[in-house]
Scaffold this motif. Structure first.
Motif, PDB file in Angstrom:
ATOM      1  N   LEU A 150     -15.313   7.433  11.075  1.00  0.00           N
ATOM      2  CA  LEU A 150     -14.973   6.441  10.055  1.00  0.00           C
ATOM      3  C   LEU A 150     -13.465   6.346   9.862  1.00  0.00           C
ATOM      4  CD1 LEU A 150     -17.726   7.187   7.372  1.00  0.00           C
ATOM      5  CD2 LEU A 150     -17.572   5.160   8.835  1.00  0.00           C
ATOM      6  N   ARG A 151     -12.793   7.487   9.830  1.00  0.00           N
ATOM      7  CA  ARG A 151     -11.340   7.429   9.608  1.00  0.00           C
ATOM      8  C   ARG A 151     -10.629   6.825  10.805  1.00  0.00           C
ATOM      9  NH1 ARG A 151     -10.811  13.888   9.659  1.00  0.00           N
ATOM     10  NH2 ARG A 151      -9.983  14.222  11.751  1.00  0.00           N
ATOM     11  N   LYS A 152     -11.154   7.049  11.987  1.00  0.00           N
ATOM     12  CA  LYS A 152     -10.551   6.423  13.168  1.00  0.00           C
ATOM     13  C   LYS A 152     -10.722   4.902  13.115  1.00  0.00           C
ATOM     14  CE  LYS A 152     -10.699   8.695  16.979  1.00  0.00           C
ATOM     15  NZ  LYS A 152      -9.235   8.907  17.177  1.00  0.00           N
ATOM     16  N   GLY A 168       3.626  -1.553  12.909  1.00  0.00           N
ATOM     17  CA  GLY A 168       2.561  -1.602  13.904  1.00  0.00           C
ATOM     18  C   GLY A 168       1.290  -0.874  13.521  1.00  0.00           C
ATOM     19  N   LYS A 169       1.246  -0.280  12.316  1.00  0.00           N
ATOM     20  CA  LYS A 169       0.054   0.446  11.878  1.00  0.00           C
ATOM     21  C   LYS A 169      -0.518  -0.208  10.621  1.00  0.00           C
ATOM     22  CE  LYS A 169       1.341   4.964  13.760  1.00  0.00           C
ATOM     23  NZ  LYS A 169       1.557   6.401  13.462  1.00  0.00           N
ATOM     24  N   ARG A 170      -1.850  -0.141  10.522  1.00  0.00           N
ATOM     25  CA  ARG A 170      -2.532  -0.731   9.379  1.00  0.00           C
ATOM     26  C   ARG A 170      -2.353   0.185   8.169  1.00  0.00           C
ATOM     27  NH1 ARG A 170      -8.375  -1.173   7.853  1.00  0.00           N
ATOM     28  NH2 ARG A 170      -8.716  -3.253   6.953  1.00  0.00           N
ATOM     29  N   ARG A 171      -1.804  -0.361   7.086  1.00  0.00           N
ATOM     30  CA  ARG A 171      -1.502   0.432   5.900  1.00  0.00           C
ATOM     31  C   ARG A 171      -1.859  -0.348   4.636  1.00  0.00           C
ATOM     32  NH1 ARG A 171      -0.453   5.684   6.716  1.00  0.00           N
ATOM     33  NH2 ARG A 171       0.747   5.698   4.786  1.00  0.00           N
ATOM     34  N   THR A 172      -2.096   0.392   3.548  1.00  0.00           N
ATOM     35  CA  THR A 172      -2.241  -0.215   2.232  1.00  0.00           C
ATOM     36  C   THR A 172      -1.056   0.201   1.376  1.00  0.00           C
ATOM     37  OG1 THR A 172      -3.593   1.672   1.507  1.00  0.00           O
ATOM     38  CG2 THR A 172      -4.761  -0.296   2.296  1.00  0.00           C
ATOM     39  N   THR A 173      -0.773  -0.595   0.342  1.00  0.00           N
ATOM     40  CA  THR A 173       0.444  -0.373  -0.446  1.00  0.00           C
ATOM     41  C   THR A 173       0.189  -0.486  -1.939  1.00  0.00           C
ATOM     42  OG1 THR A 173       1.027  -2.729  -0.367  1.00  0.00           O
ATOM     43  CG2 THR A 173       1.911  -1.318   1.384  1.00  0.00           C
ATOM     44  N   LEU A 174       1.082   0.125  -2.701  1.00  0.00           N
ATOM     45  CA  LEU A 174       1.243  -0.108  -4.132  1.00  0.00           C
ATOM     46  C   LEU A 174       2.686  -0.526  -4.341  1.00  0.00           C
ATOM     47  CD1 LEU A 174      -0.645   3.005  -5.603  1.00  0.00           C
ATOM     48  CD2 LEU A 174      -1.489   0.647  -5.471  1.00  0.00           C
ATOM     49  N   SER A 199      -8.819   2.660   1.099  1.00  0.00           N
ATOM     50  CA  SER A 199      -7.515   2.297   0.521  1.00  0.00           C
ATOM     51  C   SER A 199      -6.620   3.521   0.377  1.00  0.00           C
ATOM     52  CB  SER A 199      -7.715   1.637  -0.846  1.00  0.00           C
ATOM     53  OG  SER A 199      -8.479   0.459  -0.739  1.00  0.00           O
ATOM     54  N   TRP A 200      -7.206   4.616  -0.094  1.00  0.00           N
ATOM     55  CA  TRP A 200      -6.427   5.852  -0.291  1.00  0.00           C
ATOM     56  C   TRP A 200      -5.935   6.390   1.043  1.00  0.00           C
ATOM     57  CZ3 TRP A 200      -8.922  11.033  -2.392  1.00  0.00           C
ATOM     58  CH2 TRP A 200      -7.919  11.970  -2.605  1.00  0.00           C
ATOM     59  N   TYR A 201      -6.801   6.448   2.029  1.00  0.00           N
ATOM     60  CA  TYR A 201      -6.447   7.037   3.321  1.00  0.00           C
ATOM     61  C   TYR A 201      -5.303   6.281   3.993  1.00  0.00           C
ATOM     62  CZ  TYR A 201      -7.052   8.987   8.006  1.00  0.00           C
ATOM     63  OH  TYR A 201      -6.838   9.619   9.216  1.00  0.00           O
ATOM     64  N   LEU A 202      -5.225   4.981   3.760  1.00  0.00           N
ATOM     65  CA  LEU A 202      -4.193   4.162   4.410  1.00  0.00           C
ATOM     66  C   LEU A 202      -2.909   4.070   3.597  1.00  0.00           C
ATOM     67  CD1 LEU A 202      -6.333   1.249   5.923  1.00  0.00           C
ATOM     68  CD2 LEU A 202      -5.356   3.229   7.107  1.00  0.00           C
TER      69      LEU A 202
END
Length: 594
Positions: free
Chosen positions: A179-181, A384-390, A521-524
């Motif tokens: 899942l994390r991959k 180049g990497k998928r990320r989430t932000t605050l 969301s947290w992992y990214l």
């Protein structure tokens, strides 16, 4: 009786000894646990898969403790990757060393053990623990925490006839590593394979939707009795609606706060949230009853088969549960869910961890010192990497935990420059902290620009949920705030296209994690730490633990792994109390024999 006689001296000795025994046992007790965290093979949805268990249990054991007790948990990591356990909602007063997240602790390497030691100071209520690293919560490793009132403080309701803990969670048959991959590679989690109740799959309420041979949870009850149900959403990313066929849910507590007591036919419980209900067995027991956890705010027919179902069984039941499940709210009616959340109020007249009423802390009269409007967005590419932000920042965990870097005055590990609003600049990864003012009063507004409901949690505190609404928050939104009985809790939901406002008193020094509870969301990267430093020397603030694990820049300080401690049969008073006690006895014996 002659005061100088041996008899008098001996009597005096035993009198003082009795006083010392009483005093030594009157302190806050210690309780000790040995836990081994390991992989287990089980079949929650029929097919065998690997889960994370504790002492061979999935879910893990329940910590049943009382306000102010000292908890010592020796954790052996028998996984094949590093581990930390975090204690969702436990405030760790002046002791963020025990928080169990990457900003405060080096991970426990595979094959090692580490001992957590913390006090549940001035807390009551229903909480849970879980592994905080590497998407591991998706494989289990979670368990309940019950903090009972001290005897001197009565419950604001009759003593229940029983206490029942229920974990509800979305569940995938794919491993947490898979899942994390997927999340890293931009693959959406998609529809879960099922909803678990206490680690078990659904009762076969529909032969076309539920396979045969799946083990399900049965809750056995007695007619006419009232039980306290503590319900936790320990899942990955799905809001769940909880209900019991034919029974009302009388809400009495959420995450350490007693609430105004109100009946609900169902309750939306978002990721990371915990609720306590009183449920009275007042039906005629013509048959068993469904306990249901079903997904909310989903718009795909694929979700129809994803429903958790357990059985409520009266001792005088005359037959199995049958017929359709009790109806959920309209899946698309977010207004219903928001109004339900607004209806949850703080019981201002009830005592909790302390005898004075909860409402004696008049949060609505305190002047706000800091304001943060924290905006999220759907995942996006950064370098180049998928990320989430605050506020446009995706948290980058340093190799050296922030708390250790602060302790050893190591420069360059983090910055105290997290913006109080979204800035006009490209998103970036960074280790940027909120610089909290010790004993300040902070207002945080979460603005959810994502397409799904998000939950946010703050370690170290209970905050007051004072407002929520759809649309964009503005200064005028403060006119809608609840300044009197907004519930105090540690996890709040923020609906898609909406905002939620909280107020928090920063009276707990430490480094504290503010995070999305939704694992993807947290992992990214959707987290930030709040640094709260007491400018004065506080002798009661807990020092660096002697058993600290060192990593990153401080790796050279790490000693060889110590022998595992066996706490079986350990007494319930601390070593220091025992030492003082023994020395006093020796001194008294010597004095009495002179």
């Amino acid at each position: 009786m002659v005061s100088g006689s041996p008899y008098f001296r001996l009597s005096s000795f035993f009198f003082v000894l009795a006083c010392l025994v009483t005093a030594s046992l009157a302190g806050d007790p210690f309780v000790f646990y040995d836990w081994t965290v390991s992989y287990l093979t089980t079949s929650p949805l029929g097919a065998k898969q690997q889960v994370i268990g504790i002492n061979g249990q999935f879910p893990g054991p329940i910590l049943n403790i009382t306000t102010n007790w000292n908890i010592v948990v020796n954790v052996k990591n028998d996984l094949d990757e590093p581990l930390l356990l975090t204690w969702n909602g436990i405030q760790h007063r002046k002791n963020s060393w025990q928080d169990g997240v990457l900003g405060t602790n080096c991970p426990i390497p595979a094959g090692w053990n580490w001992t957590y030691e913390f006090q549940v100071k001035d807390q009551i209520g229903s909480f849970f623990y879980f592994p905080s690293l590497n998407f591991q919560r998706a494989a289990g490793g979670y368990g309940g925490i019950i903090i009972n009132n001290r005897d001197v403080i009565p419950l604001p309701f009759g003593i229940p006839d029983g206490d029942i803990t229920i974990f509800i969670s979305d569940w995938y048959t794919k491993s947490h590593k898979g899942l994390r991959k997927d999340v890293e590679n931009g693959v959406d989690l998609g529809v879960p394979n099922g909803i678990l109740i206490n680690g078990l799959g659904p009762y076969r309420y529909d032969q076309t939707l539920v396979e045969d041979g799946i083990f399900y949870q049965i809750i056995n009850v007695e007619p006419g009795k009232t039980y306290r149900f503590r319900v936790h959403n320990v899942g990955i990313s799905t809001s769940l609606n909880f209900r019991i066929q034919g029974h009302n849910l009388l809400l009495v507590e959420t995450e350490g706060s007693y609430t105004v007591q109100q009946n609900y036919t169902n309750m939306d419980i978002h990721v990371g949230q915990s609720y306590s209900f009183l449920v009275t067995m007042d039906q005629n027991a013509s048959n068993d009853y469904y306990i249901v956890a079903s997904p909310r705010f989903v718009n795909s027919s694929d979700w129809a088969k994803v429903t958790g179902v357990a059985i409520l069984h009266y001792s005088n039941s005359q037959g199995p549960a049958s017929g359709p499940l009790p109806d959920p709210p309209n899946d698309y009616d977010t207004y219903f869910s928001m109004n339900q959340a607004r209806s949850i109020r703080w019981n201002v007249s009830a005592g909790a961890a302390r005898p004075n009423p909860q409402g004696s802390f008049k949060y609505g009269q305190i002047t706000v010192t800091d304001v943060y409007v924290i905006l999220n967005r759907p995942a996006e590419l950064i370098d180049g990497k998928r990320r989430t932000t605050l506020n446009g920042i995706s948290y980058l965990a340093p190799s050296t935990p922030i708390k250790l870097a602060q302790q050893f005055n190591i420069p360059g590990v983090y910055k105290l420059d997290f913006p109080n609003r979204l800035m006009n600049r490209p998103p970036k990864t960074d280790t940027s902290l909120i610089n909290g003012t010790f004993k300040g009063f902070m207002e945080i507004i979460f603005q959810n620009n994502d397409t799904t409901v998000q939950s946010y949690h703050l370690d170290g505190y209970a905050f007051f949920v004072v407002g929520m609404d759809f649309g964009v928050w503005t200064e005028n939104s403060r006119g809608t705030y609840n300044k009197w009985d907004g519930v105090a809790r540690s996890t709040t939901q923020v609906f898609s296209g909406a905002w939620t406002a909280i107020l928090v008193s920063l009276d707990n020094a430490g480094i504290w994690n503010l995070r999305a509870q939704n694992l993807d969301s947290w992992y990214l990267g959707q987290e930030v730490y709040v640094s709260v430093v007491n400018p004065e020397v506080d002798q009661s603030e807990v020092l660096l633990p002697e058993n600290s694990i060192y990593c990153g820049i401080l790796s050279s300080l790490q000693k060889d792994q110590a022998q595992r401690v066996n706490f079986s049969g350990a007494p319930s008073i601390s070593d220091s109390s025992k030492t003082v006690f023994i020395l006093l006895i020796i001194a008294l014996i010597g004095h009495s024999l002179r």
